[in-house]
Design a protein around this motif. Structure first.
Motif, PDB file in Angstrom:
ATOM      1  N   VAL A 113      31.334  40.694 123.475  1.00 42.69           N
ATOM      2  CA  VAL A 113      31.334  40.084 122.143  1.00 42.69           C
ATOM      3  C   VAL A 113      32.411  40.709 121.271  1.00 42.69           C
ATOM      4  O   VAL A 113      33.199  40.000 120.628  1.00 42.69           O
ATOM      5  N   TYR A 114      32.470  42.028 121.240  1.00 38.71           N
ATOM      6  CA  TYR A 114      33.449  42.672 120.364  1.00 38.71           C
ATOM      7  C   TYR A 114      34.878  42.447 120.845  1.00 38.71           C
ATOM      8  O   TYR A 114      35.806  42.420 120.029  1.00 38.71           O
TER       9      TYR A 114
ATOM     10  N   ASP B 233      31.261  34.881 117.616  1.00 39.24           N
ATOM     11  CA  ASP B 233      29.977  34.737 116.924  1.00 39.24           C
ATOM     12  C   ASP B 233      28.942  34.047 117.806  1.00 39.24           C
ATOM     13  O   ASP B 233      27.764  34.425 117.827  1.00 39.24           O
TER      14      ASP B 233
ATOM     15  N   ARG C 237      27.731  36.461 120.478  1.00 41.26           N
ATOM     16  CA  ARG C 237      26.835  37.471 119.908  1.00 41.26           C
ATOM     17  C   ARG C 237      25.434  36.907 119.718  1.00 41.26           C
ATOM     18  O   ARG C 237      24.437  37.553 120.044  1.00 41.26           O
TER      19      ARG C 237
ATOM     20  N   PRO D   2      27.589  43.674 124.411  1.00 49.04           N
ATOM     21  CA  PRO D   2      28.322  44.067 123.200  1.00 49.04           C
ATOM     22  C   PRO D   2      29.817  44.254 123.426  1.00 49.04           C
ATOM     23  O   PRO D   2      30.622  43.968 122.533  1.00 49.04           O
TER      24      PRO D   2
ATOM     25  N   SER E  46      20.108  39.656 116.608  1.00 51.43           N
ATOM     26  CA  SER E  46      21.125  40.000 115.609  1.00 51.43           C
ATOM     27  C   SER E  46      21.239  38.951 114.513  1.00 51.43           C
ATOM     28  O   SER E  46      21.907  39.176 113.517  1.00 51.43           O
TER      29      SER E  46
END
Length: 332
Positions: A254-255, A321, A324, A251, A331
């Motif tokens: 990705v962020y 994207d 993720r 995470p 997700s």
């Protein structure tokens, strides 16, 4: 007497490894989570294209100075002979495009647009990358601490996040950037402006990362592997570093890729308002600010830096994207 049963390749997947004979090692080799995620990512052609564009942009920013030296480009070289003094616009059509100036020249001083785009790439990516690094470091430390320990630490850090999120970041960035233009902390000029932008953008955007890390930590601290570590006598710092942080890499990664384009837009906005990167240093936001004043004379001068920002932000968003979906397929 019963004949021996031969194991075919189609049956190999259902047979215990101890009885497999004649089966290649690659057919029974296990795959790591990273390899599984990489295979998912490769199947997403749009994300792969975004990643390729991001790699090319990073290479362009890192090699901007050698590229300019190789082709003899100077982003601040004036070419007044290419400007029509009567119309205050580049001579010829399409903004003065030619073999020497493929993207034309600016209507004010005749500076080459291509060289200024290349020069502005490292400024935008340096500010955005540095600000993202600052926000990730602070956000991960605060988020993990709040989510793992809970109690008064969670309450204090969460309320601090709420204060930062309610803070008028744009007004603060404008005021502090304007007040530190002359010099501070032993820095001046372009290094000072870059350092101020990295600090302001990164320091006040860490709560976005902190909230995501806190939520993930609250979920992970109740998992079986954490309870097993506790039962073996592991203390808090060990659990944080060896059990929780490795599971937070996905995470965070990705962020971070989604936070970089936001910081690029923020830097461009500050430069557009005149409190970011100061001229004559080229920056994409500064070029847009100048283009707004001379839009009727040369619309191309606004289109080129606008497209540069658009392509960069789009590429990072597509990459984020794709990462993720690859790292967390649930997700979707």
């Amino acid at each position: 007497m019963t004949a021996p049963i031969e194991t075919t390749e189609s049956q190999a997947g259902s047979q215990p490894e101890s009885v497999l004979k004649g089966v290649k090692a690659s057919q029974i080799e296990g795959r790591s989570l990273g390899r599984i995620a990489w295979n998912r990512f490769k199947r997403d052609k749009v994300a792969v294209a975004g990643g390729i564009v991001v790699i090319l942009l990073v290479l362009l920013a890192v090699l901007s100075k050698p590229i300019q030296a190789m082709f003899g480009l100077d982003p601040n070289e004036f070419h007044q002979d290419l400007i029509d003094p009567a119309l205050l616009s580049p001579k010829g059509s399409w903004g003065g495009m030619s073999w020497d100036h493929p993207l034309g020249v600016d209507p004010q001083y005749g500076r080459d647009i291509l060289s200024r785009i290349i020069e502005g790439s490292w400024v935008s990516l340096l500010v955005a990358g540095g600000a993202t690094l600052v926000s990730v470091i602070i956000g991960v430390i605060m988020g993990v601490t709040a989510g793992f320990y809970g109690g008064w630490a969670d309450s204090l850090i969460s309320r601090t996040m709420d204060v930062f999120l309610a803070f008028p970041l744009l007004l603060f960035a404008i005021s502090i950037s304007a007040s530190l233009q002359d010099g501070a902390f032993g820095l001046s000029g372009l290094p000072l402006r870059i350092a101020v932008l990295i600090f302001v953008i990164g320091f006040f955007s860490w709560p976005y990362m902190g909230r995501i890390v806190r939520a993930q930590t609250l979920s992970l601290r109740e998992r079986e592997f954490v309870e097993a570590a506790r039962s073996l006598g592991a203390r808090g710092p060990f659990i944080l570093l060896r059990e929780l942080l490795p599971n937070l890499v996905a995470p965070i990664l990705v962020y971070s890729t989604l936070l970089i384009p936001t910081n690029i837009l923020f830097e461009a906005g500050l430069s557009y308002l005149g409190v970011g990167i100061a001229p004559p240093q080229a920056s994409w936001g500064g070029m847009l600010s100048t283009a707004a004043e001379i839009y009727q004379a040369d619309p191309q001068y606004m289109i080129v830096p606008g497209l540069a920002i658009f392509i960069t932000v789009l590429a990072f968003n597509l990459l984020g994207d794709g990462l993720r979906d690859a790292l967390d397929p649930r997700s979707k």
